[in-house]
Design an enzyme around this catalytic site. Structure first.
Site: not given
Length: 213
Positions: A47, A51, A74, A134
C-alpha cells in the site's frame, strides 16, 4: 465493478500475507528496490500512501516489480482514485468512505478496502455490498478488543486493521476470526529506506510474513 466483486478481490489480496506494508515513500528512486525487498521477504501486497509528491510515480515504479500487488492508500477523492488507477494501482485503501469515493472506485474497477471504525460504518458499507473493510484507526478506536466486539454481531465482515499496528500487538489482531491481515509501516522504516538498507527491510518483511493470520 460491483461492491461484491471489489470485496472478493480485496479479500484475495489481503489473504496473500498477514501484513500489508503501509508505505510513505519520498523518493521515486527508492520505489523499485523497496518493493523488491518487501516482495522477496514474503509481503507481496503493498500500500503506497498518497501522502508525498512522489507517490504516483512510486506506484508506477512498484507496479513493474514481478510478484508485487501494488495499491494506493489514503484515497480521499474521486480524483485520487482516477490518478491512482492511471499510475498502475490495482487496489485502493481509504481511511473512511463516502458515496463519491465508492462510486469512483466502482466506475474505475478499482477494488477498495474502505475504512470503518464503528459498527454503524461497517453496517453501512456491508449494506452496499462491501464485506472486506479496513479497521482504522485501529489502536485509537479500541484496538483488538474493539474489533473483536464488532465482529461478534457482524461475522460476515472481514477486516484489515491499520493504524498503530506494530510487532508487539499484531498477533492480537491476527488471532481474531474476522481479521484477514493487518497493515503496518514498521516493515519499511524511513531510516532504512533512506540508507538503502534493502537487506534489512527484507529481513523485517520476512519476520512479518511469518506472523500467523
Amino acid at each position: 465493478m460491483t461492491p461484491q466483486e471489489a470485496s472478493k478481490r480485496a479479500r484475495e489480496i489481503c489473504a496473500l500475507a498477514p501484513i500489508v506494508p503501509v508505505l510513505v515513500v519520498q523518493d521515486k528512486a527508492h520505489a523499485r528496490p523497496l518493493a523488491e525487498a518487501l516482495v522477496a521477504g514474503g509481503l507481496p501486497a503493498l500500500e503506497v500512501t498518497l501522502r508525498t509528491p512522489a507517490a504516483l510515480e512510486v506506484i508506477a515504479e512498484m507496479a513493474q516489480v514481478p510478484g508485487g500487488v501494488v495499491g494506493a492508500g489514503t484515497l480521499v477523492t474521486p480524483q485520487d482514485v482516477r490518478d491512482a488507477k492511471a499510475a498502475g494501482a490495482t487496489f485502493g485503501v481509504s481511511p473512511g468512505a463516502t458515496d463519491a469515493l465508492l462510486e469512483a472506485c466502482e466506475a474505475e474497477d478499482l477494488p477498495l478496502l474502505a475504512g470503518a471504525a464503528t459498527a454503524s460504518e461497517a453496517m453501512r458499507l456491508f449494506e452496499r455490498g462491501y464485506d472486506m473493510l479496513k479497521f482504522f484507526p485501529a489502536e485509537a478506536s479500541g484496538g483488538a478488543p474493539a474489533l473483536k466486539a464488532i465482529g461478534a454481531p457482524l461475522p460476515q465482515i472481514g477486516f484489515c486493521p491499520t493504524g498503530g499496528v506494530s510487532p508487539s500487538n499484531a498477533q492480537s489482531y491476527l488471532s481474531l476470526p474476522n481479521v484477514v491481515c493487518a497493515g503496518g509501516s514498521w516493515v519499511a522504516p524511513s531510516d532504512l529506506v533512506v540508507k538503502g538498507d534493502w537487506a534489512g527491510i527484507e529481513a523485517l518483511a520476512r519476520d512479518a510474513s511469518k506472523l500467523a493470520a
